[in-house]
Design a protein around this motif. Sequence first.
Motif, PDB file in Angstrom:
ATOM      1  N   TYR A  70       0.815  -1.217   0.000  1.00  0.00           N
ATOM      2  CA  TYR A  70       0.000   0.000   0.000  1.00  0.00           C
ATOM      3  C   TYR A  70       0.847   1.265   0.000  1.00  0.00           C
ATOM      4  CZ  TYR A  70      -4.221  -2.758   0.643  1.00  0.00           C
ATOM      5  OH  TYR A  70      -5.257  -3.640   0.463  1.00  0.00           O
ATOM      6  N   LEU A  71       2.112   1.155   0.386  1.00  0.00           N
ATOM      7  CA  LEU A  71       3.001   2.307   0.322  1.00  0.00           C
ATOM      8  C   LEU A  71       3.651   2.462  -1.043  1.00  0.00           C
ATOM      9  CD1 LEU A  71       4.801   2.126   3.791  1.00  0.00           C
ATOM     10  CD2 LEU A  71       3.110   3.800   3.050  1.00  0.00           C
ATOM     11  N   THR A  72       3.567   1.432  -1.894  1.00  0.00           N
ATOM     12  CA  THR A  72       4.230   1.462  -3.208  1.00  0.00           C
ATOM     13  C   THR A  72       3.198   1.276  -4.317  1.00  0.00           C
ATOM     14  OG1 THR A  72       4.769  -0.901  -2.942  1.00  0.00           O
ATOM     15  CG2 THR A  72       6.439   0.698  -2.252  1.00  0.00           C
ATOM     16  N   ARG A  75      -0.634   2.317  -3.824  1.00  0.00           N
ATOM     17  CA  ARG A  75      -0.929   3.634  -3.252  1.00  0.00           C
ATOM     18  C   ARG A  75      -2.252   4.201  -3.726  1.00  0.00           C
ATOM     19  NH1 ARG A  75       4.238   7.548  -3.061  1.00  0.00           N
ATOM     20  NH2 ARG A  75       2.577   8.922  -2.386  1.00  0.00           N
ATOM     21  N   SER A  76      -2.708   3.797  -4.907  1.00  0.00           N
ATOM     22  CA  SER A  76      -3.970   4.346  -5.433  1.00  0.00           C
ATOM     23  C   SER A  76      -5.148   3.394  -5.254  1.00  0.00           C
ATOM     24  CB  SER A  76      -3.800   4.681  -6.918  1.00  0.00           C
ATOM     25  OG  SER A  76      -3.487   3.506  -7.663  1.00  0.00           O
ATOM     26  N   ARG A  95      -9.590   4.481   0.944  1.00  0.00           N
ATOM     27  CA  ARG A  95      -8.530   5.466   0.826  1.00  0.00           C
ATOM     28  C   ARG A  95      -9.071   6.618  -0.028  1.00  0.00           C
ATOM     29  NH1 ARG A  95      -2.821   4.942   0.311  1.00  0.00           N
ATOM     30  NH2 ARG A  95      -2.940   2.755  -0.302  1.00  0.00           N
ATOM     31  N   ARG A 209      -2.131   8.708   6.303  1.00  0.00           N
ATOM     32  CA  ARG A 209      -2.326   9.590   5.146  1.00  0.00           C
ATOM     33  C   ARG A 209      -1.458  10.838   5.218  1.00  0.00           C
ATOM     34  NH1 ARG A 209      -6.900  11.945   5.127  1.00  0.00           N
ATOM     35  NH2 ARG A 209      -7.877  11.215   7.038  1.00  0.00           N
ATOM     36  N   ARG A 232       0.749  11.912   2.175  1.00  0.00           N
ATOM     37  CA  ARG A 232       1.422  10.707   1.693  1.00  0.00           C
ATOM     38  C   ARG A 232       0.700  10.121   0.478  1.00  0.00           C
ATOM     39  NH1 ARG A 232       2.252   6.362   5.290  1.00  0.00           N
ATOM     40  NH2 ARG A 232       4.421   6.083   4.673  1.00  0.00           N
ATOM     41  N   ASN A 233      -0.465  10.669   0.149  1.00  0.00           N
ATOM     42  CA  ASN A 233      -1.157  10.225  -1.062  1.00  0.00           C
ATOM     43  C   ASN A 233      -0.441  10.708  -2.320  1.00  0.00           C
ATOM     44  OD1 ASN A 233      -3.316   8.806   0.105  1.00  0.00           O
ATOM     45  ND2 ASN A 233      -4.420  10.706   0.502  1.00  0.00           N
TER      46      ASN A 233
END
Length: 543
Positions: A70-72, A75-76, A95, A209, A232-233
């Motif tokens: 989810y960090l890479t 992410r979307s 999200r 976020r 962070r989005n």
Amino acid sequence: MKSADFDATARGRRFLGHVVEETLSGRGGRIKAYSIAVEVFGRDASFDPQTDPIVRIEAGHLRRSLERYYLTAGRSDPILITIPKGAYVPTFSSRPQPAAVRAVPQTADAVQNARPWRRRNAAPLAAVLAAVVAVLAVLAWKLVPTNLRAGAPEVPRLLVERFDDLSGTEASAAIAGGLTQQIVGQLAKFKDIAVVEAAEPGGTTAPPRFALAGSVSHSADAFRLRVRLISRNDGSVLWANSYDGGMEVGKFLDAEADIARKVATTLAQTYGVIFQTDAAFRVDNPPDDWAAYSCTLSYYAYRVDLDAKAYPAVRACLEKAVERFPNYATGWGLLSQTYIDGIRYRYPFDATSSSEIERALTAARRAVEIDPLNVRGQQAEMIALYLNGEVDSALAVGKQAMAINPNDTELLGEYGYRLALSGHWDEGCPLVAEARERNPGPFAYYESALALCSYFRGDNEQAVMWIRKVSAPSNANYHAIAAAIFGEGGHAADSRRESDWLKQNAPALVANARQEISMRLARRQDVDFFLGSLRKAGLDVAD
């Protein structure tokens, strides 16, 4: 689960697929270490989770794989799947999409000058949010399939990264570490956000976020902290500032603590940077967790000008939020405050309804029971006790809440107002003034309080200055304060305008003026003085 970018072993993928499928099929209660070991990992019926840690170990690996994903590459992704620590039943949350994020000014001066919640923009944004909530209150709970609903309301999560040491000295390293911990400690007092340190292992919920990052440098006699809040989005800088402090032994610790308080308040207070950012989000078809959080945003938007038209939707939305999430402490605290508003503002004022004090107290105490450190519940309990005539108990609760988080400007203003109205004008009024100075809103509320402060000190010129700033066209209480101030000061045209408005729009307040004023002003001499001023304004109020 099938994405090539999801860095997990085949066993981890089977683990995730199994628990997700079981949960979505309504069999989450069956998910235990034993069932996972037997059905996913092929262990036999003699499996003992106490002696064989395979499920625990794989769960830890899976949590880290999900967090990395989810960090890479993820992410979307609109839906986040997490495996809470200590359990294996997954939770699902939404999200918000980054395209809708509106960055606020990046410098401290720009933030102070922009003040998005000042009167220039407050009414339009409040109206928009109230309209959104009116829709949410009816639809949001039905738009998302039940099996995708999250187990708790959305809470803004803030990752605090250790500040960089730019000077490379032992002193600057110590300053960087100390400031990081000081700010974490001050932020943690605000229960409307969740603070995550950079060293947090694994991932228990959706990735934060927001991130707070910064750097420290120093000279022989001073240090400087440069700090910024990042989405962070999309990596955008939402806010930035720099703070200076002296290196003298006697002043250093005070400077460090003062900086930490300023940063925490700016970001996490009710109308602070995080609130403003989330208020600008547009989340289409929001799931339950975000819909519940939106109810709190809409409550604060409504409070900017106490719009009677927005009140029913805000109240209904919060009632639905705590029904869906019965352990939502902030939701219960704000629901209590909507009940309190129904008492003190009488929507509409001519309505004849039974007192809701007990309902307000019950909701407030539910919030405190869930989270004794959540000051929204204690704030609501303080106001409800005050309106019920239990002034000493109310002030005791307020003092206790202030000890928990003295940097919560929303609480600071309300506690100061209760002190002032109870007759402690010299003690309470400076707190209200401080709250107005530090909080970007709601100005009408603070300015009417400061108008009363000047009025009861006998400074009618200052009282007139403050009351002319107030913009709350539909609130009868504000018109009554204006009528008294203008009447006492001999402003005939202004007092006649306010008196005519009250006669036409709030005849019940005029007819029951002593009762209504006595509910707010604790001292008999203050009540008598205020009623005398209303008579000077042309209102026929009974003794």
